[in-house]
Design an enzyme around this catalytic site. Structure first.
Site, mmCIF file in Angstrom:
data_model
loop_
_atom_site.group_PDB
_atom_site.id
_atom_site.type_symbol
_atom_site.label_atom_id
_atom_site.label_comp_id
_atom_site.label_asym_id
_atom_site.label_seq_id
_atom_site.Cartn_x
_atom_site.Cartn_y
_atom_site.Cartn_z
ATOM 1 N N ASP A 169 -6.230 -4.173 2.557
ATOM 2 C CA ASP A 169 -7.481 -3.422 2.627
ATOM 3 C C ASP A 169 -7.107 -2.244 3.513
ATOM 4 O O ASP A 169 -6.958 -2.407 4.725
ATOM 5 C CB ASP A 169 -8.590 -4.256 3.268
ATOM 6 N N HIS A 170 -6.917 -1.085 2.915
ATOM 7 C CA HIS A 170 -6.288 -0.018 3.703
ATOM 8 C C HIS A 170 -7.159 0.436 4.873
ATOM 9 O O HIS A 170 -6.669 1.061 5.799
ATOM 10 C CB HIS A 170 -5.837 1.156 2.819
ATOM 11 N N HIS A 232 -13.924 -2.773 2.145
ATOM 12 C CA HIS A 232 -13.868 -1.936 3.346
ATOM 13 C C HIS A 232 -15.112 -2.051 4.234
ATOM 14 O O HIS A 232 -15.004 -2.190 5.445
ATOM 15 C CB HIS A 232 -13.689 -0.461 2.975
HETATM 16 C C1 BG6 Z 1 -10.565 3.026 -2.197
HETATM 17 C C2 BG6 Z 1 -11.569 3.181 -3.299
HETATM 18 O O1 BG6 Z 1 -10.369 1.679 -1.888
HETATM 19 O O2 BG6 Z 1 -11.033 3.702 -1.044
HETATM 20 C C3 BG6 Z 1 -11.843 4.635 -3.577
HETATM 21 O O3 BG6 Z 1 -11.100 2.542 -4.473
HETATM 22 C C4 BG6 Z 1 -12.218 5.371 -2.333
HETATM 23 O O4 BG6 Z 1 -12.856 4.785 -4.570
HETATM 24 C C5 BG6 Z 1 -11.218 5.087 -1.221
HETATM 25 O O5 BG6 Z 1 -12.240 6.743 -2.618
HETATM 26 C C6 BG6 Z 1 -11.688 5.662 0.091
HETATM 27 O O6 BG6 Z 1 -10.654 5.563 1.028
HETATM 28 P P1 BG6 Z 1 -10.537 6.582 2.237
HETATM 29 O O7 BG6 Z 1 -9.397 6.079 3.045
HETATM 30 O O8 BG6 Z 1 -10.303 7.944 1.643
HETATM 31 O O9 BG6 Z 1 -11.851 6.530 2.950
#
Ligand code: BG6
Length: 489
Positions: A169-170, A232
């Site tokens: 989960d980045h 997230h």
């Molecule tokens: C991803 C989603 O997990 O997270 C995307 O699939 C989204 O739709 C993205 O744009 C958002 O990540 P960040 O790091 O740009 O907030």
């Protein structure tokens, strides 16, 4: 081994992150990367691709030739055992050459429908048969709902044990998301107040300006609830709501997060309408440019019922949080790209400044996740001058000002964690399952009822009116995602 090595994620995130680790001396000399994908490429062509990704996304060439010399390519058919046998042979050769002691990380950076099959083959074709460690890194989405997530989990568990699985989960790799724990548990002034006696509500916003871009096909079946909330948003909420762990170990931290998710009140039937709002963007203007409505995007049904915005009210049935709403909102094509947490403290018992008609601002703790990284504490202090008037002020900490550098990309720190075997910032199966079971009940209601008002927010806005009304019902409002206009000190 990176499965999906010709894809976007590898190009944009994985190669640059590995390179950063290499430059910072965090990768030992003994490493090899096998890029795996369907198309046929030579090692040289693949290395050139990796180099291009480094120069495009990082704009540097320092030691890049040395770095790419560790990269190899294997064109692969994921359904064919002989293709795995060949991969095994290459891996064993590289193991010898670089003295890797049988340690292997398998990174699945490709379409989720192949995750289970690949994991099964890795075992049946002997690739997981190593004397060192074996780890599986798996990208989202982890299933489409609880049922499919269970099936996928059972498939990968045949080849890897729970502690060998690193579910990405980045958001958990973001510096300020990791900082939530430290802010909470390393400060005497917050933890005693971190409960329903002193906090009135918590707001978590993750807004984006982009639309669905080229991902219409995926997004149509996902929507913001599955794409952002299930993972997230609920991860950030769990970090805010969890009890202090008894130790800072992976198991203890994860088990507190699991406990928090278990205490989250499930919403079903009408409670979904009362506590959750869905939105879909219509056309609008962003930075002076006209942008199309979601229903006009590529690969999107012109009559789509998919939500591109979600806001909701979550309640935790625990002694600590009884009565404190956690509001979340996330969406595409909103006013600004911003992820922020606002902790709003309760008002003081009486306002001594009422005679001057002053209403005092509540104290707020704002955790800026992105694009700024830092924390701001909003207080009230004396206005300079003769009178004893109060005025809001803010204490600001910005990560970038202090360290004078960009904090590592989420993927850089997650890749590093995986290599050193630290799974704290990856999601445990129990967290995934609890999040799906919460989200499934909401999608069951939404999928059954077509939303007649879609599109219900203009591109470039902060979402539908109903999202503001959700808080207004409780006497609250969304704090703006921009900084409040008060004096800074
Ligand atoms: C991803 C989603 O997990 O997270 C995307 O699939 C989204 O739709 C993205 O744009 C958002 O990540 P960040 O790091 O740009 O907030």
């Amino acid at each position: 081994m990176i499965f999906g090595a010709t894809g976007d994620l590898a190009k944009r995130k994985l190669f640059p992150s590995l390179y950063q680790l290499f430059i910072k001396g965090k990768l030992s000399e003994q490493f090899a990367v096998i890029g795996i994908a369907r198309s046929s490429l030579s090692n040289d062509q693949f290395q050139a691709n990796v180099k291009e990704s480094i120069t495009t996304f990082l704009g540097t060439t320092e030691k890049v030739d040395e770095f790419i010399s560790h990269f190899y390519y294997k064109s692969h058919d994921i359904a064919d055992p002989s293709s795995y046998a060949e991969l095994k042979r290459i891996a064993e050769e590289l193991d010898q050459h670089y003295q890797l002691e049988g340690n292997r990380v398998f990174y699945l950076a490709m379409a989720p429908e192949f995750f289970g099959k690949i994991a099964e083959h890795l075992k049946s074709d002997g690739l997981t048969d190593v004397k060192g460690f074996k780890r599986l890194v798996i990208e989202k989405p982890f299933g489409h709902d609880l049922e499919s997530a269970k099936i996928l989990n059972n498939q990968i568990r045949k080849a890897f044990s729970e502690n060998e699985i690193y579910r990405i989960d980045h958001y958990l790799g973001k510096e300020m998301v990791q900082n939530i724990q430290v802010i909470r548990f390393a400060n005497a002034i917050f933890e005693p107040l971190w409960n329903n006696r002193y906090i009135s509500n918590i707001q978590v916003t993750s807004s984006e300006t982009l639309g669905v871009e080229e991902r219409g096909r995926y997004y149509e079946n996902s929507g913001a609830l599955r794409d952002m909330v299930q993972n997230h948003m609920l991860q950030m909420v769990a970090l805010l709501a969890m009890e202090p762990p008894i130790k800072l170990t992976t198991d203890e931290i994860r088990s507190e997060k699991v406990k928090a998710l278990r205490a989250m009140r499930p919403l079903e039937g009408n409670a979904v309408h009362e506590n959750f709002v869905r939105g879909q963007y219509g056309k609008g203007t962003m930075k002076g440019e006209n942008v199309p409505a979601y229903r006009e995007e590529n690969m999107v049904n012109p009559d789509s019922n998919t939500e591109t915005f979600v806001s909701g009210k979550l309640m935790f049935d625990t002694f600590r949080w009884a009565g404190v709403p956690f509001y979340i909102r996330t969406g595409k094509r909103m006013t600004a790209k911003s992820t922020k947490i606002v902790v709003q403290f309760k008002d003081i018992p009486m306002n001594l400044y009422y005679k001057t008609d002053q209403t005092l601002n509540p104290n707020l703790l704002v955790i800026h996740i992105q694009p700024e990284e830092g924390i701001t504490l909003y207080l009230n202090a004396k206005k300079s001058g003769q009178k004893m008037d109060a005025t809001p002020i803010k204490l600001n900490f910005s990560n970038k000002d202090v360290h004078d550098m960009n904090t590592p990309e989420a993927y850089e720190s997650l890749l590093y964690d995986c290599m050193i075997g630290d799974a704290t910032n990856f999601t445990h199966w129990d967290e995934v399952a609890l999040s799906w079971s919460f989200v499934d009940k909401i999608s069951a209601v939404w999928e059954n009822e077509k939303e007649q008002n879609f599109p219900n927010y203009e591109s470039g806005s902060m979402g539908p009116m109903a999202s503001d009304e959700l808080l207004a019902k409780d006497g609250f409002f969304w704090w703006p995602i921009t900084d409040l206009d008060v004096e800074s000190c």
